[in-house]
Scaffold this active site. Structure first.
Site, PDB file in Angstrom:
ATOM      1  N   ARG A 108       1.250  99.179   5.930  1.00 34.60           N
ATOM      2  CA  ARG A 108       0.978  98.606   4.622  1.00 34.60           C
ATOM      3  C   ARG A 108       0.616  99.724   3.639  1.00 34.60           C
ATOM      4  NH1 ARG A 108       1.906  94.069   1.625  1.00 34.60           N
ATOM      5  NH2 ARG A 108       0.020  93.169   0.712  1.00 34.60           N
ATOM      6  N   THR A 381      10.118  92.096   0.214  1.00 35.60           N
ATOM      7  CA  THR A 381       9.971  91.649   1.406  1.00 35.60           C
ATOM      8  C   THR A 381      11.327  91.387   1.990  1.00 35.60           C
ATOM      9  OG1 THR A 381       8.025  90.824   0.408  1.00 35.60           O
ATOM     10  CG2 THR A 381       8.796  89.759   2.432  1.00 35.60           C
ATOM     11  N   THR A 399       8.275  95.264   2.588  1.00 34.02           N
ATOM     12  CA  THR A 399       8.323  94.775   1.209  1.00 34.02           C
ATOM     13  C   THR A 399       8.057  95.840   0.165  1.00 34.02           C
ATOM     14  OG1 THR A 399       7.459  93.039  -0.257  1.00 34.02           O
ATOM     15  CG2 THR A 399       5.868  94.126   1.164  1.00 34.02           C
ATOM     16  N   ASN A 401       6.931  94.208  -2.602  1.00 32.37           N
ATOM     17  CA  ASN A 401       6.228  93.105  -3.230  1.00 32.37           C
ATOM     18  C   ASN A 401       7.177  92.327  -4.148  1.00 32.37           C
ATOM     19  OD1 ASN A 401       4.206  91.309  -3.647  1.00 32.37           O
ATOM     20  ND2 ASN A 401       3.243  92.450  -5.297  1.00 32.37           N
ATOM     21  N   ASP A 423      -1.187  92.659  -4.891  1.00 34.77           N
ATOM     22  CA  ASP A 423      -1.651  91.838  -3.763  1.00 34.77           C
ATOM     23  C   ASP A 423      -3.160  91.932  -3.577  1.00 34.77           C
ATOM     24  OD1 ASP A 423       0.607  90.508  -3.022  1.00 34.77           O
ATOM     25  OD2 ASP A 423       1.108  91.793  -1.322  1.00 34.77           O
ATOM     26  N   SER A 452      -2.145  90.926   2.876  1.00 30.81           N
ATOM     27  CA  SER A 452      -0.741  90.502   2.892  1.00 30.81           C
ATOM     28  C   SER A 452      -0.603  89.116   3.500  1.00 30.81           C
ATOM     29  CB  SER A 452       0.068  91.481   3.730  1.00 30.81           C
ATOM     30  OG  SER A 452       1.410  91.056   3.854  1.00 30.81           O
ATOM     31  N   SER A 453       0.554  88.495   3.283  1.00 36.93           N
ATOM     32  CA  SER A 453       0.905  87.240   3.959  1.00 36.93           C
ATOM     33  C   SER A 453       2.042  87.438   4.958  1.00 36.93           C
ATOM     34  CB  SER A 453       1.364  86.193   2.943  1.00 36.93           C
ATOM     35  OG  SER A 453       0.359  85.942   1.998  1.00 36.93           O
ATOM     36  N   GLY A 473       8.662  85.824   1.032  1.00 36.59           N
ATOM     37  CA  GLY A 473       8.228  84.640   0.286  1.00 36.59           C
ATOM     38  C   GLY A 473       6.784  84.660  -0.162  1.00 36.59           C
ATOM     39  N   GLY A 474       6.144  85.833  -0.172  1.00 36.56           N
ATOM     40  CA  GLY A 474       4.755  85.891  -0.643  1.00 36.56           C
ATOM     41  C   GLY A 474       3.869  84.947   0.141  1.00 36.56           C
TER      42      GLY A 474
END
Ligand code: DON
Length: 573
Positions: A108, A381, A399, A401, A423, A452-453, A473-474
């Protein structure tokens, strides 16, 4: 919620020993067709672009394993899918290698050392989202290249072989799809605003399907990585170009930030669901925790007996989502910086207490349902998945983002930087571009990773790989993965139906059920009668999945499917 801009991609690569050949759908970078699904026995790759899936397959055919294919596919995506594939962003990789070793790699992005908590607030305390979402200041320190080299420890082929397809695609060019032409055209104004140097992504006339995109500067950067390894990105010429770009546009990333960046090996999140073991990404992704909470919340009430997308099963899923996303907002952030009560919030007693006020046939309320009460506890992503003939399975989500990230191309280096700083919780309680609300746990601090998701996930059945799944897809990512899991496990669906069926999403706030346009009207009506607000939105995610079915010879049949929602392509052999 603002318009989602998908910039996360999923690639799934899978390969096993025995099987029949499948006709290739890719001849070369100028002649390829999108293939949505494939049944294969030796290997399969699913990603957001045919040329990237093909790069992964070519590496498997050369004797590489799933990790080699995952690396080659990601690098190719950085060229052929510039909206999300990246070297200027970050990601997560979840894998189980033959022999049982489980891996969770965190690459990340990190906040630059000069970042500060209120850096996106104006003098009146109002968030300036134009700065956290676009341009130089929006970028975190990129992690992807460090992650690819950390992953290479589990690969078989030399890194130079894995990066070669990407170098050729960048240097010689490839023809773009209609989706890509649309993406580049709609981002032209932002590219022109954010860049002082000419970029490969802008040309005078609008892009159209069939045009050739050549990225010579990116090819140069990829060659420096090939020749100098991880230092070819974080030090030397590439680092110099990144820092110069930052200085031209008021960005914060320094040479020291780059030199110090490290990918981190985390303990994968592993938990049982029915007869299966789910393996997913721990913090700094919220994904693994959220899917564990949601699966546990629905387990006792047996979704399968309620039926697929009946008002009752949709309601149960929605109420699980509401509760899990409320906890995300309150508790979750980078575990290296904040204490997150992970054990408590996934525990059976906590889950039971969270669902105590669940009332069948009556809509819950996010004004009433806040985050759970957690007693003091001692004490993440584009997606890519891979499985090979040796039983290795790899699932990667990576990603920039937003679409094309910060829309800032590093001058002379040819790659896009992320806008991942958005984020973070720019201001506690104020939603980010995905409508996600965060709290102190996800406040900005120097060197901290933003929550993050992203939810790269693997499912095992009796210890053996059974399902490899992930999506962009966030904030909708954990929802999409959760729904793909219950579609396969509880509703017994095949891969295609499991990922292409209409989806719905609830994320605590806003207090509404978002549904895809093809979500059945009768179910919408039943939910409205229970008291739910229904909002129709565009597509949710682009899930790429492989289902592994054991065959009689001790091998598997691979059922690999690319999502109907984009240029996603499944290739196998
Ligand atoms: O890490 C996250 O959760 C987001 N940056 C992912 C963004 C994303 O999936 C965009 N694609 N729609």
């Amino acid at each position: 919620m603002k318009q989602l801009q998908c910039n996360t991609i999923l690639v799934i690569v899978s390969a096993i020993l025995l099987g029949t050949p499948v006709t290739a759908q890719v001849k070369n970078a100028f002649q390829y067709e999108i293939q949505k699904s494939v049944q294969a026995t030796k290997g399969a790759v699913v990603s957001a672009h045919p040329l990237a899936s093909h790069a992964g397959i070519s590496v498997l055919k050369k004797g590489g394993n799933a990790m080699d294919a995952a690396i080659a596919t990601q690098l190719a995506l950085a060229v052929v899918y510039p909206g999300a594939g990246n070297i200027g962003g970050g990601g997560f990789l979840v894998a189980q290698m033959n022999g049982g070793k489980r891996i969770a790699l965190d690459y990340r992005e990190k906040a630059p050392s000069k970042a500060s908590r209120d850096m996106y607030l104006d003098s009146t305390g109002k968030p300036r989202f134009e700065l956290s979402q676009s341009g130089h200041l929006a970028s975190g320190v990129p992690g992807t290249v460090a992650g690819l080299f950390a992953a290479h420890a589990y690969a078989k082929l030399p890194f130079k072989d894995l990066i070669q397809p990407a170098i050729e695609l960048a240097e010689k060019g490839f023809v773009i799809t209609q989706h890509e032409a649309d993406g580049l055209n709609s981002t032209k104004t932002a590219f022109l605003k954010n860049n002082t140097r000419p970029t490969a992504f802008v040309k005078e006339k609008p892009w159209k399907a069939g045009d050739t995109l050549v990225q010579s500067e990116l090819a140069g950067t990829l060659k420096r990585i090939r020749d100098n390894g991880v230092r070819g990105f974080y030090e030397g010429e590439t680092a110099k170009l990144i820092v110069e770009e930052m200085q031209r546009g008021g960005g914060l990333i320094t040479r020291e930030d780059l030199r110090q960046y490290k990918a981190v090996a985390r303990e994968p999140m592993a938990f049982p669901y029915k007869d299966f073991t789910i393996i997913s990404m721990p913090l700094p992704s919220s994904g693994g925790i959220i899917i564990q909470q949601m699966l546990k919340m629905v387990q006792k009430r047996d979704l399968s007996s309620l039926g697929f997308q009946t008002p009752a099963s949709v309601q149960l899923i929605v109420e699980a989502e509401r509760r899990a996303y409320a906890d995300r907002a309150e508790f979750m952030g980078d575990p290296d910086f904040v204490k997150v009560p992970v054990k408590t919030i996934v525990s059976d007693s906590y889950i039971q207490q969270r669902m105590a006020d669940y009332r069948q046939d009556t809509a819950g309320s996010s004004a009433v349902t806040k985050a759970g009460v957690v007693p003091h506890e001692s004490e993440q992503t584009t997606h890519l998945s891979v499985a090979d003939r040796w039983g290795n399975v790899v699932s990667v989500t990576t990603t920039l983002n937003g679409g094309y990230g910060s829309r800032t191309v590093v001058g002379g280096a040819g790659f896009l930087m992320n806008n991942e700083m958005d984020d973070f919780s720019v201001k506690p309680g104020v939603p980010n571009m995905y409508g996600a609300i965060g709290n102190e746990a996800n406040a900005i601090a120097p060197g901290k990773r933003m929550l993050s998701s992203m939810t790269p996930t693997i499912v095992l059945k009796e210890g053996k790989p059974f399902f490899v799944v992930g999506t962009p897809g966030g904030t909708t990512i954990p929802t999409s993965v959760f729904q793909a899991l219950v579609n396969v496990i509880d509703f017994n669906m095949g891969t295609e139906k499991a990922i292409n069926s209409a989806k719905f999403h609830h994320q605590w706030l806003p207090d509404e059920i978002m549904v895809e346009p093809d979500f059945p009207e009768t179910v919408r009506e039943a939910l409205r009668k229970m008291g739910y607000k229904i909002t129709v939105r565009g597509f949710i995610g682009r899930t790429e999945a492989i289902l592994l079915k054991p065959d009689r010879k001790g091998g598997f049949t691979l059922d690999a499917v690319g999502d109907k929602r984009g240029d996603d392509h499944a290739e196998g052999y």
